[in-house]
Design an enzyme around this catalytic site. Structure first.
Site, short mmCIF file in Angstrom:
data_model
loop_
_atom_site.label_atom_id
_atom_site.label_comp_id
_atom_site.label_asym_id
_atom_site.label_seq_id
_atom_site.Cartn_x
_atom_site.Cartn_y
_atom_site.Cartn_z
N SER A 61 -7.46 -0.22 4.66
CA SER A 61 -6.58 0.42 5.64
C SER A 61 -5.71 1.49 4.97
O SER A 61 -5.37 2.50 5.58
CB SER A 61 -5.71 -0.63 6.36
OG SER A 61 -4.76 -1.19 5.50
N LEU A 86 -6.97 -2.75 -14.50
CA LEU A 86 -7.82 -1.83 -15.25
C LEU A 86 -7.55 -2.02 -16.75
O LEU A 86 -6.44 -2.36 -17.16
CB LEU A 86 -7.53 -0.39 -14.82
CG LEU A 86 -7.99 -0.09 -13.40
CD1 LEU A 86 -7.28 1.14 -12.84
CD2 LEU A 86 -9.51 0.11 -13.35
N ASN A 114 -0.39 3.23 -7.76
CA ASN A 114 -0.76 2.03 -7.02
C ASN A 114 0.27 1.79 -5.93
O ASN A 114 1.44 2.14 -6.08
CB ASN A 114 -0.77 0.83 -7.98
CG ASN A 114 -1.13 -0.48 -7.30
OD1 ASN A 114 -2.08 -0.53 -6.49
ND2 ASN A 114 -0.40 -1.54 -7.60
N HIS A 129 2.04 -1.30 -3.78
CA HIS A 129 2.22 -2.75 -3.88
C HIS A 129 3.17 -3.22 -2.77
O HIS A 129 4.24 -2.64 -2.58
CB HIS A 129 2.80 -3.11 -5.25
CG HIS A 129 2.89 -4.59 -5.46
ND1 HIS A 129 1.79 -5.38 -5.70
CD2 HIS A 129 3.96 -5.42 -5.44
CE1 HIS A 129 2.17 -6.64 -5.82
NE2 HIS A 129 3.47 -6.70 -5.67
N GLU A 157 -0.27 -0.45 -18.50
CA GLU A 157 -1.20 -1.52 -18.87
C GLU A 157 -0.79 -2.89 -18.35
O GLU A 157 -1.55 -3.85 -18.45
CB GLU A 157 -1.36 -1.54 -20.40
CG GLU A 157 -2.05 -0.27 -20.89
CD GLU A 157 -2.27 -0.24 -22.39
OE1 GLU A 157 -2.19 -1.30 -23.03
OE2 GLU A 157 -2.52 0.86 -22.90
C1 GRF Z 1 -2.37 -3.81 0.60
O1 GRF Z 1 -1.33 -4.59 1.12
C2 GRF Z 1 -2.06 -3.41 -0.81
O2 GRF Z 1 -0.73 -3.11 -1.03
C3 GRF Z 1 -2.44 -4.66 -1.54
O3 GRF Z 1 -3.63 -5.07 -0.92
C4 GRF Z 1 -3.62 -4.65 0.42
C5 GRF Z 1 -4.87 -3.86 0.67
O4 GRF Z 1 -5.04 -3.51 2.00
N1 GRF Z 1 -2.51 -4.43 -2.95
P1 GRF Z 1 -6.10 -2.43 2.43
O5 GRF Z 1 -7.43 -2.75 1.74
O6 GRF Z 1 -5.60 -1.07 2.05
O7 GRF Z 1 -6.22 -2.59 3.91
#
Ligand code: GRF
Length: 205
Positions: free
Chosen positions: A14, A92, A106, A108, A141
């Protein structure tokens, strides 16, 4: 010349969809979508948008260093300026991070450094927090430990309806991640030379 990004996913995608939709009118090109799983739903979203896809899974190449080296080469061949982790559920390797130093971000679903790692939303609910949030950060890292680019906090409803609460996180993620990518592409994000933890964001241009 457009700014070239690759999006790394593991599942639903998403956040990938939010990037596809939001960046359409930006001088930013998604030059590849990489999944760590062959069955990720996000790959269908990438196909539907006509994007090039690839799978680099540990199921196919269990040696993590070799898997990540092959992935890094694939990205370098496509002259990627920024690697965007959007629900990429693996760490990674240091070798990969070095090849793309300062060029990996990233998203989070927590106000880091609280609730790093897997199941961040569930961790927050189990803890009973009243304020939660989303962080976009550079990747180093460690586990969700790189310098923070953007954060947004919000209050959580008392009812704790899990589906509704996940939706609340996603709505914020889907705004914050494209916003961070746009700012980086526009050259408005830099590390403070006196404090490498501190990211300067020039939001007004
Ligand atoms: C998101 O909440 C992201 O922050 C977390 O995993 C989820 C992934 O959702 N690390 P999507 O695959 O982008 O729908």
């Amino acid at each position: 010349m457009s700014f070239r990004i690759a999006v790394l996913i593991s599942g639903t995608g998403s956040n990938l969809q939010a990037l596809i939709d939001d960046l359409q009118d930006a001088p930013i090109e998604i030059v590849g979508v990489v999944s760590s799983r062959a069955d990720a739903r996000g790959l269908e979203r990438a196909d539907a948008a006509g994007l090039e896809t690839a799978v680099f899974s540990l199921a196919e190449e269990p040696d993590r260093d070799r898997r990540d080296a092959a992935l890094a080469s694939w990205l370098e061949e496509r002259e990627v300026d920024l690697v965007v982790l959007a629900g990429f559920m693996e760490l990674l390797t240091p070798g990969f991070i070095r090849r793309f130093a300062g060029r990996i971000v990233n998203v989070h679903p927590a106000l880091l450094p609280a609730f790093a790692g897997l199941r961040a939303i569930a961790q927050a609910l189990e803890y009973g927090v009243k304020v939660a949030g989303v962080t976009v950060h550079f990747v180093d890292e460690g586990m969700d430990s790189g310098p923070i680019i953007l954060q947004e906090a919000f209050e959580l409803a008392y009812h704790r309806d899990i589906a509704g609460i996940e939706e609340q996180f996603h709505e914020v993620e889907h705004r914050l991640l494209p916003q961070a990518v746009r700012l980086i592409a526009a050259g408005r994000v830099s590390l403070d030379p006196d404090n490498p933890r501190l990211v300067r964001v020039d939001a007004d241009g």
